[in-house]
Design a protein around this motif. Sequence first.
Motif, PDB file in Angstrom:
ATOM      1  N   LYS A   1     111.141  89.849  56.363  1.00 36.04           N
ATOM      2  CA  LYS A   1     110.270  89.356  57.428  1.00 36.04           C
ATOM      3  C   LYS A   1     108.806  89.293  56.991  1.00 36.04           C
ATOM      4  O   LYS A   1     108.095  88.333  57.285  1.00 36.04           O
ATOM      5  CB  LYS A   1     110.405  90.243  58.674  1.00 36.04           C
ATOM      6  N   GLU A   2     108.361  90.334  56.269  1.00 33.93           N
ATOM      7  CA  GLU A   2     106.956  90.347  55.848  1.00 33.93           C
ATOM      8  C   GLU A   2     106.672  89.239  54.843  1.00 33.93           C
ATOM      9  O   GLU A   2     105.597  88.636  54.864  1.00 33.93           O
ATOM     10  CB  GLU A   2     106.580  91.706  55.243  1.00 33.93           C
ATOM     11  N   LEU A   3     107.633  88.955  53.953  1.00 40.09           N
ATOM     12  CA  LEU A   3     107.461  87.857  52.999  1.00 40.09           C
ATOM     13  C   LEU A   3     107.312  86.534  53.735  1.00 40.09           C
ATOM     14  O   LEU A   3     106.490  85.689  53.370  1.00 40.09           O
ATOM     15  CB  LEU A   3     108.651  87.801  52.039  1.00 40.09           C
ATOM     16  N   LYS A   4     108.114  86.355  54.794  1.00 38.59           N
ATOM     17  CA  LYS A   4     108.010  85.142  55.603  1.00 38.59           C
ATOM     18  C   LYS A   4     106.623  85.025  56.232  1.00 38.59           C
ATOM     19  O   LYS A   4     105.991  83.963  56.198  1.00 38.59           O
ATOM     20  CB  LYS A   4     109.071  85.135  56.706  1.00 38.59           C
ATOM     21  N   GLU A   5     106.151  86.136  56.805  1.00 37.43           N
ATOM     22  CA  GLU A   5     104.840  86.136  57.457  1.00 37.43           C
ATOM     23  C   GLU A   5     103.728  85.842  56.449  1.00 37.43           C
ATOM     24  O   GLU A   5     102.809  85.067  56.735  1.00 37.43           O
ATOM     25  CB  GLU A   5     104.588  87.481  58.136  1.00 37.43           C
ATOM     26  N   LEU A   6     103.818  86.466  55.281  1.00 42.64           N
ATOM     27  CA  LEU A   6     102.803  86.235  54.249  1.00 42.64           C
ATOM     28  C   LEU A   6     102.811  84.780  53.792  1.00 42.64           C
ATOM     29  O   LEU A   6     101.754  84.175  53.578  1.00 42.64           O
ATOM     30  CB  LEU A   6     103.044  87.161  53.049  1.00 42.64           C
ATOM     31  N   THR A   7     104.005  84.216  53.632  1.00 44.10           N
ATOM     32  CA  THR A   7     104.121  82.815  53.198  1.00 44.10           C
ATOM     33  C   THR A   7     103.448  81.892  54.206  1.00 44.10           C
ATOM     34  O   THR A   7     102.689  80.989  53.835  1.00 44.10           O
ATOM     35  CB  THR A   7     105.603  82.415  53.047  1.00 44.10           C
ATOM     36  N   VAL A   8     103.708  82.125  55.487  1.00 46.02           N
ATOM     37  CA  VAL A   8     103.092  81.317  56.540  1.00 46.02           C
ATOM     38  C   VAL A   8     101.571  81.421  56.474  1.00 46.02           C
ATOM     39  O   VAL A   8     100.855  80.408  56.534  1.00 46.02           O
ATOM     40  CB  VAL A   8     103.603  81.742  57.937  1.00 46.02           C
TER      41      VAL A   8
END
Length: 235
Positions: free
Chosen positions: A33-40
């Motif tokens: 989830k954090e990787l997704k948030e960082l990517t966004v």
Amino acid sequence: MFFEIILFSILAGSTVFIGGLTSYYFENRVDNKELKELTVHYLISFATGIMLSAISFVLVPEGIVELPILLSCFLFILGGVSFFFFDKLIKKNKYKIPQVIAMLLDFIPESIALGAVFVYSHKTGILLSIFIALQNLPESFNSYIELKRLKHSSSKALLILFVLSFVGLAFSLLGYAFLDDKIEITSSLMLFSAGGIMYIIFQDIAPLLQYKKRRMIALGVNLGFIIGMLGEAIL
């Protein structure tokens, strides 16, 4: 010239769908989830740099060439004020899709200018199409996420973005058909767009860059702006 406009308009618009596909991949293949948030957040940051470089290297420099400076300033301010009211309407719209509408608010006037500007400045047309393409990529990535949050299926969200990817082509051809010999109107449109985009950057986009005190996210703005610098140098 006509076929070049079609080619570069399709290029600029294709990233609307590509951004959605990339977001779909992250949704289904990335569990962190954090990787997704960082990517966004990094994509938002990168898009901000691209938008600033579009203003700095194309929309304002090319816009003020054909117009008096006071009129140029007025149009730039008018763009900001107009997008302020558009922004208020977006926040109140019943469908609650501000990301999608904001993407279109950038995409449509820039596409009209793209079709018109190709006629008198081939270099500017190519550069603007590159800026639009790179700008659309992260915006559509986030638009897909937004559509999913509204309970649209993946296929419907991707279909919406696929259809929107051809909006630029339609408006570029309109710009070519009606503004090819009207440099003053094209310049006015570019300055108006620049003012509106500047408003969107600092009202809606920049506040989104904050994420768990990760200060490096803001460096994405620099990277996006470098793309504009390289494009300007190469072309």
